[in-house]
Design an enzyme around this catalytic site. Structure first.
Site, PDB file in Angstrom:
ATOM      1  N   ASP A 280      -9.654   3.147   7.810  1.00 32.81           N
ATOM      2  CA  ASP A 280      -9.343   2.672   6.457  1.00 32.81           C
ATOM      3  C   ASP A 280     -10.292   1.544   6.057  1.00 32.81           C
ATOM      4  O   ASP A 280      -9.861   0.515   5.534  1.00 32.81           O
ATOM      5  CB  ASP A 280      -7.888   2.204   6.379  1.00 32.81           C
ATOM      6  CG  ASP A 280      -7.362   2.173   4.949  1.00 32.81           C
ATOM      7  OD1 ASP A 280      -7.994   2.803   4.070  1.00 32.81           O
ATOM      8  OD2 ASP A 280      -6.332   1.523   4.704  1.00 32.81           O
TER       9      ASP A 280
ATOM     10  N   GLY B  15       0.835  -1.185   0.000  1.00 32.66           N
ATOM     11  CA  GLY B  15       0.000   0.000   0.000  1.00 32.66           C
ATOM     12  C   GLY B  15       0.868   1.232   0.000  1.00 32.66           C
ATOM     13  O   GLY B  15       2.014   1.215  -0.426  1.00 32.66           O
ATOM     14  N   SER B  16       0.332   2.343   0.520  1.00 33.45           N
ATOM     15  CA  SER B  16       1.061   3.603   0.483  1.00 33.45           C
ATOM     16  C   SER B  16       2.297   3.572   1.362  1.00 33.45           C
ATOM     17  O   SER B  16       3.304   4.181   1.029  1.00 33.45           O
ATOM     18  CB  SER B  16       0.137   4.733   0.929  1.00 33.45           C
ATOM     19  OG  SER B  16      -0.358   4.483   2.235  1.00 33.45           O
ATOM     20  N   TYR B  17       2.236   2.871   2.497  1.00 33.54           N
ATOM     21  CA  TYR B  17       3.436   2.827   3.326  1.00 33.54           C
ATOM     22  C   TYR B  17       3.565   1.521   4.086  1.00 33.54           C
ATOM     23  O   TYR B  17       4.483   1.352   4.867  1.00 33.54           O
ATOM     24  CB  TYR B  17       3.448   3.987   4.326  1.00 33.54           C
ATOM     25  CG  TYR B  17       2.497   3.825   5.483  1.00 33.54           C
ATOM     26  CD1 TYR B  17       2.922   3.333   6.707  1.00 33.54           C
ATOM     27  CD2 TYR B  17       1.161   4.150   5.335  1.00 33.54           C
ATOM     28  CE1 TYR B  17       2.050   3.177   7.758  1.00 33.54           C
ATOM     29  CE2 TYR B  17       0.287   4.001   6.374  1.00 33.54           C
ATOM     30  CZ  TYR B  17       0.736   3.527   7.586  1.00 33.54           C
ATOM     31  OH  TYR B  17      -0.146   3.370   8.606  1.00 33.54           O
TER      32      TYR B  17
ATOM     33  N   LYS C 225       2.121  -8.090   8.185  1.00 32.46           N
ATOM     34  CA  LYS C 225       2.085  -6.709   7.730  1.00 32.46           C
ATOM     35  C   LYS C 225       3.272  -5.981   8.327  1.00 32.46           C
ATOM     36  O   LYS C 225       3.545  -6.097   9.523  1.00 32.46           O
ATOM     37  CB  LYS C 225       0.785  -6.029   8.142  1.00 32.46           C
ATOM     38  CG  LYS C 225       0.706  -4.589   7.699  1.00 32.46           C
ATOM     39  CD  LYS C 225      -0.671  -4.038   7.910  1.00 32.46           C
ATOM     40  CE  LYS C 225      -1.631  -4.590   6.907  1.00 32.46           C
ATOM     41  NZ  LYS C 225      -1.343  -4.142   5.531  1.00 32.46           N
TER      42      LYS C 225
END
Length: 351
Positions: free
Chosen positions: A143, A6-8, A27
């Site tokens: 999210d 994902g983004s980070y 994760k």
């Protein structure tokens, strides 16, 4: 090894044979990012400030706050929330590795095969029960989206990915930062004038976008350019697809969840009794007392033991693999045929 990035944050699928653990998905989070999200580093005290009297409880440090949140996440116990099994911390790196049980996402967006209204209701009821439980535990997810809703072996939804979640005190979170997936952000989170906004209302908006994805296969606001997307979310009216083959009750719920004004947006307790959710009372959801157990609290010992410190995750994987193979050769030497067959070829998807 497959990577979903994902983004980070990155999601690693690790063989249990590597780590000898009960989880099969990991994760990877940035400790620095988590600390910034928790409000660190904070400003130093002003010059001339009075010394704190001896014996006064000291505020928690940045990592202590992160570990406390992890300790609470590990104690979450609900059929519609994914189970966090273990968290590994490599002190020498900026990484926390969150091990969890894995399942497939309910759907990918966009899709040309949206869910039927009945199937969408079934999954949405699960999502609603899970979010009510999280809010009861004073956690804002931040999210909510279809790719973070996993279908377990029992066919029910489990809410996953707490990488940008927030804990709060009192009845609601007053948030100031904008995090999450762009197409699922609420308009108040993108406002240049609003200083803070309700965390619960934020989750409700994302649930509305998610329900829209369930029945139409796409988000209501889309644009390849982030700034243009933000502008649409803030100013463009919510318009359901023309000739939408959905009930009036569902249209009513969608428009109430996607109310751009968080003050008048429908709330979780109101959604629970909405005619579409309950089939006009035929499928009532359990009351909060039945759906939510007591408020989770953690001891200092649980905070201290919330993460398992490891010298280096790469080293652990390497050693465990060598022991499993009863070989001290390099298990990642791709020139050896037997090693090539024992490891999974890399592939990557972007979220």
């Amino acid at each position: 090894m497959r990577v979903s990035r994902g983004s980070y944050v990155r999601l690693f699928f690790l063989y249990t044979a590597f780590l000898g653990s009960e989880f099969d998905a990991m994760k990877v989070l940035s400790k620095k990012r988590l600390m910034r999200q928790a409000g660190f580093p904070r400003r130093p005290p002003p010059r001339g400030a009075k010394a704190v009297p001896e014996g006064t409880p000291q505020p928690k440090g940045p990592l202590e706050r992160v570990y406390q949140e992890i300790a609470i996440l590990k104690k979450l116990d609900h059929s519609n929330v994914v189970k966090l099994v273990e968290v590994l911390d490599d002190p020498s790196e900026d990484h926390l590795y969150m091990g969890m049980l894995w399942a497939e996402a309910v759907m990918e967006v966009p899709t040309d095969k949206p869910l039927s209204e009945d199937q969408a209701r079934f999954y949405f009821q699960d999502l609603l029960r899970g979010i009510e439980y999280l809010h009861y535990q004073r956690i804002i997810h931040r999210d909510v989206k279809p790719s973070n809703l996993l279908v377990g072996e029992d066919g029910h939804i489990k809410i996953a990915d707490f990488g940008v979640s927030n804990q709060f005190e009192g009845t609601d979170a007053l948030l100031t930062s904008t995090v999450g997936t762009p197409a699922f952000l609420a308009p108040e989170a993108l406002s240049e004038t609003r200083k803070n906004f309700s965390g619960k209302a934020l989750d409700v908006w994302a649930m509305g976008i998610t329900l829209h994805c369930f029945v139409f296969g796409v988000c209501p606001f889309m644009d390849e350019r982030i700034l243009s997307l933000h502008q649409k979310i803030k100013t463009q009216p919510v318009e359901l697809p023309e000739n939408a083959d959905i009930s009036d009750d569902l249209k009513d719920l969608l428009l109430k969840m996607l109310d751009k004004n968080p003050e008048t947006r429908i709330t979780v307790p109101q959604i629970k009794v909405h005619p579409w959710v309950t089939r006009h009372g035929a499928e009532p959801l359990p009351p909060e007392d039945d759906n939510c157990c007591m408020l989770i609290e953690v001891t200092e010992e649980e905070v201290e033991n919330s993460v398992k410190h490891i010298p280096s995750l790469a080293t652990v994987i390497l050693v465990r693999t060598m022991l499993r193979k009863r070989s001290f050769g390099n298990p990642f030497d791709w020139s050896r045929k037997e090693d090539r067959s024992s490891l999974c070829a890399p592939s990557q998807t972007l979220t």
